[in-house]
Enzyme design. Structure first.
Site, PDB file in Angstrom:
ATOM      1  N   LYS A 130       4.619  -4.924  -4.019  1.00 34.42           N
ATOM      2  CA  LYS A 130       6.059  -4.790  -4.300  1.00 34.42           C
ATOM      3  C   LYS A 130       6.901  -4.982  -3.039  1.00 34.42           C
ATOM      4  CE  LYS A 130       9.643  -3.631  -6.836  1.00 34.42           C
ATOM      5  NZ  LYS A 130      10.125  -4.681  -7.750  1.00 34.42           N
ATOM      6  N   CYS A 137       0.832  -1.193   0.000  1.00 36.19           N
ATOM      7  CA  CYS A 137       0.000   0.000   0.000  1.00 36.19           C
ATOM      8  C   CYS A 137       0.872   1.250   0.000  1.00 36.19           C
ATOM      9  CB  CYS A 137      -0.991   0.002   1.147  1.00 36.19           C
ATOM     10  SG  CYS A 137      -0.768   1.210   2.412  1.00 36.19           S
ATOM     11  N   GLU A 192      14.155 -18.929  -9.711  1.00 36.09           N
ATOM     12  CA  GLU A 192      13.812 -17.544 -10.005  1.00 36.09           C
ATOM     13  C   GLU A 192      13.014 -17.462 -11.316  1.00 36.09           C
ATOM     14  OE1 GLU A 192      13.645 -14.941  -8.468  1.00 36.09           O
ATOM     15  OE2 GLU A 192      13.564 -13.365  -9.975  1.00 36.09           O
ATOM     16  N   TRP A 242      -3.949  -2.053   0.714  1.00 35.62           N
ATOM     17  CA  TRP A 242      -3.773  -3.501   0.528  1.00 35.62           C
ATOM     18  C   TRP A 242      -4.393  -4.113   1.778  1.00 35.62           C
ATOM     19  CZ3 TRP A 242      -1.480  -7.958   2.409  1.00 35.62           C
ATOM     20  CH2 TRP A 242      -1.282  -8.986   1.485  1.00 35.62           C
ATOM     21  N   ASN A 301      -0.954   3.097   6.729  1.00 33.57           N
ATOM     22  CA  ASN A 301      -0.338   1.900   6.184  1.00 33.57           C
ATOM     23  C   ASN A 301       0.175   1.090   7.362  1.00 33.57           C
ATOM     24  OD1 ASN A 301       2.815   1.269   4.482  1.00 33.57           O
ATOM     25  ND2 ASN A 301       1.051  -0.021   4.734  1.00 33.57           N
ATOM     26  N   GLY A 302      -0.231  -0.169   7.435  1.00 35.18           N
ATOM     27  CA  GLY A 302       0.235  -1.018   8.532  1.00 35.18           C
ATOM     28  C   GLY A 302      -0.921  -1.744   9.179  1.00 35.18           C
ATOM     29  N   HIS A 354      11.986 -38.324  -8.271  1.00 35.47           N
ATOM     30  CA  HIS A 354      11.518 -38.712  -6.936  1.00 35.47           C
ATOM     31  C   HIS A 354      10.073 -38.271  -6.707  1.00 35.47           C
ATOM     32  CE1 HIS A 354      15.496 -40.078  -5.735  1.00 35.47           C
ATOM     33  NE2 HIS A 354      15.962 -39.003  -6.352  1.00 35.47           N
TER      34      HIS A 354
END
Ligand code: GLU
Length: 579
Positions: free
Chosen positions: A574, A2, A452, A71, A97-98, A475
């Site tokens: 991000k 956010c 990656e 978010w 935010n948090g 396996h």
């Protein structure tokens, strides 16, 4: 995650806030909102994308305002739960935010005292707490309220009748931009860059009183002097510059990025703790973890220094840090899990080194030493250039610890990446686009390279992609191989070559289409693989870089062919600032 943005000055705040939120979009969000002050508090908030903002928001009046991309952590993404949140009388507006960890008990008490809640968020308690103590001075109200809050926050608050913003920070990033007659506040510098290069990084516990011409920062209610930093990132760095996506632009920046990253640390600046380490722990999440894994594969044979690798999110469950030094790798420098791991190391008297891209980010302020990777701002949520930069820094550390034996090799990175970006990968993309599942296989150092590559594919194309050490496929996962599940493999001359060829033949026998990253004129490989993507012969370290870039390209072009929202994949953020 956010983002928050604030403005106090002489211009219309709404367009600046909206533009600021656009710049912060890359951090990931599900809803957004702004509040300005034009006599009354005016609010516009919605679920969805900032780009879908209606004209009514643009015409909100006032030269003071706050904005937020949310978010969701408490309460579903909805118009009502979007920030800003208001007190009962709609005179105080808050963006946050948090996470307010003790919000439930605070909310119960506030409801008992007659407050009416409109949202399900934890954030709304802040607005009502402020309302209770507000007495014509927003700064004092915030200072009285903060001691009641447990958890993490970056907060911006405005109140009717006061031409100022109050900002507060605890474990969530917050930056001030100092202009002429105007001041900006934001979660990071991207919304600020186009207005001013002078920024102040707030620390945990700071409360800032921000007015058009003047600001004061308080710590424990006493004014403190803050250093003003001159930012060297240019506004262009956060623009797309003619590319279809930020990710593509950032991939094409990688030749320069590797060059700068390799030079980010030299013998005289290599932290002593690393020079003297007998054992090293790397703590990281996501792509950074893969960079750490590659580091282990390179360092152990080159220097005989054992490397322990830990996921940031799991580190808290290990009893004590075992190593002489902990390297925390985090692109944003705000990754909550990695940050917590670094702090745990410090509490246990272990030296810590941060490798990050963001000057003055939280990790740089916790760790004993920092190596900045100088990749410039990365806007695409899926990392490309920051991963290459991490490899550049980590390879250089190995090189320095090995007495500079690979300096010459590293100097070829820039040209090698420049050339590999020109590779035609269309045939590989054609195979990937129609697949629901992909396997990525490699051996040795190319195993984390594949991890990656698979992560990149998952993130931006939404195709299920799994990476395996090639020897592991037999396996269990072999049961899943079919003509519908292409395998992407790295098969380059070296110690693992013969056995890789054998593995590929076994897969081929199951009808699995094979995309191989290999040497162009490798006749045996050409016979087995459906598609061979040529990797120029080079030192293994260089091939780690070139294969990484090829896998980014395959993921990018597959996602593009599928019409995905490449720069902002669904559900992702991000910088992951919550644990
Ligand atoms: N915890 C707050 C909420 O769910 C803020 C989330 C965020 O940081 O965006 O509304």
């Amino acid at each position: 995650m956010c983002g928050i943005v604030g403005y106090v000055g002489f211009r219309n705040a709404a367009p600046i806030l909206i533009q600021g939120l656009r710049r912060l979009e890359y951090r990931g969000y599900d809803s957004f909102g702004i509040a300005t002050l034009a006599g009354n508090v005016c609010v516009h908030k919605k679920t969805g994308k900032v780009s879908h903002i209606s004209d009514s928001a643009e015409i909100l009046q006032g030269t003071l305002g706050i904005g937020h991309t949310r978010w969701a952590t408490h309460g579903i993404p909805s118009d009502i739960n979007a920030h800003p949140h208001l007190d009962c009388n709609e005179k105080i507006a808050v963006v946050h935010n948090g996470i307010i960890e003790n919000y439930a008990s605070l909310k119960r008490d506030l409801i008992e005292r007659g407050h009416i809640f409109r949202s399900d968020t934890d954030t709304e308690v802040i607005a009502h707490l402020l309302e209770e103590v507000y007495d014509d001075d927003l700064l004092v109200a915030v200072q009285k309220t903060l001691p009641f809050l447990a958890g993490s926050y970056a907060i911006l608050v405005l109140s009717e009748g006061e031409n100022r913003l109050i900002a507060a920070r605890n474990q969530s990033p917050l930056v001030l931009g100092i202009g002429d007659g105007e001041i900006f506040a934001a979660s990071d510098i991207t919304p600020i860059l186009e207005y001013t290069s002078r920024v102040i990084y707030l620390d945990d516990g700071d409360v800032a009183d921000i007015r058009p011409e003047i600001y004061t920062v308080y710590m424990e209610n006493k004014p403190v002097q803050k250093e003003i930093n001159e930012i060297t990132w240019t506004p262009d760095a956060v623009m797309k510059g003619g590319f279809a996506h930020y990710m593509l632009k950032e991939m094409f920046e990688q030749p320069d990025v590797i060059h700068h990253a390799v030079h980010a640390v030299i013998d005289s600046t290599l932290p002593r703790s690393l020079k003297e380490a007998k054992t090293i722990t790397v703590v990281a999440c996501g792509s950074s973890y893969h960079a750490g894994m590659i580091f282990r594969y390179l360092l152990e044979p080159a220097c005989g220094i054992p490397v322990r690798l830990e996921l940031g999110s799991e580190y808290k469950y290990t009893p004590v840090p075992f190593s002489d030094v902990i390297i925390g790798v985090s692109q944003s420098g705000e990754t909550a899990d990695t940050l917590a791991a670094v702090k745990k190391g410090i509490c246990n008297n272990v030296r810590t080194v941060a490798i990050t891209n963001v000057l003055n980010s939280s990790i740089t302020r916790s760790a004993h030493d920092t190596i900045l990777m100088h990749a410039g701002p990365e806007i695409s949520v899926a990392s490309s250039k920051s991963f290459i930069a991490q490899l550049g820094v980590l390879m250089q550390i190995v090189n320095l610890l090995a007495g500079g034996t690979c300096s010459e090799v590293l100097s070829h990175g820039r040209y090698a990446i420049e050339q590999i970006l020109l590779t035609d990968i269309t045939k590989a993309v054609d195979l990937c686009v129609s697949a629901d599942h992909l396997f990525y296989v490699g051996r040795g150092v190319f195993y984390p390279v594949m991890m990656e590559g698979a992560l990149k594919m998952k993130e931006i194309s939404y195709i299920h992609a799994e990476a395996y050490a090639a020897g592991e496929l037999k396996h269990g996962p072999f049961a899943l191989l079919s003509p519908e599940t292409p395998v992407i493999a790295i098969c380059l001359p070296g110690t693992a070559y013969e056995v890789m060829l054998g593995n590929l033949k076994e897969m081929k026998a199951r009808g699995t289409p094979i995309i191989a990253l290999g040497i162009a004129d490798d006749i045996e490989l050409l016979e087995i693989a459906d598609v061979v993507i040529p990797v120029p012969p080079a030192h293994q370290w260089i091939q780690v870089l070139t294969c990484t870039v090829l896998l980014q390209m395959i993921a990018y072009h597959t996602a593009n062919a599928l019409g995905r929202e490449i720069d902002m994949p669904r559900n992702l953020a991000k910088s992951v600032t919550v644990e």
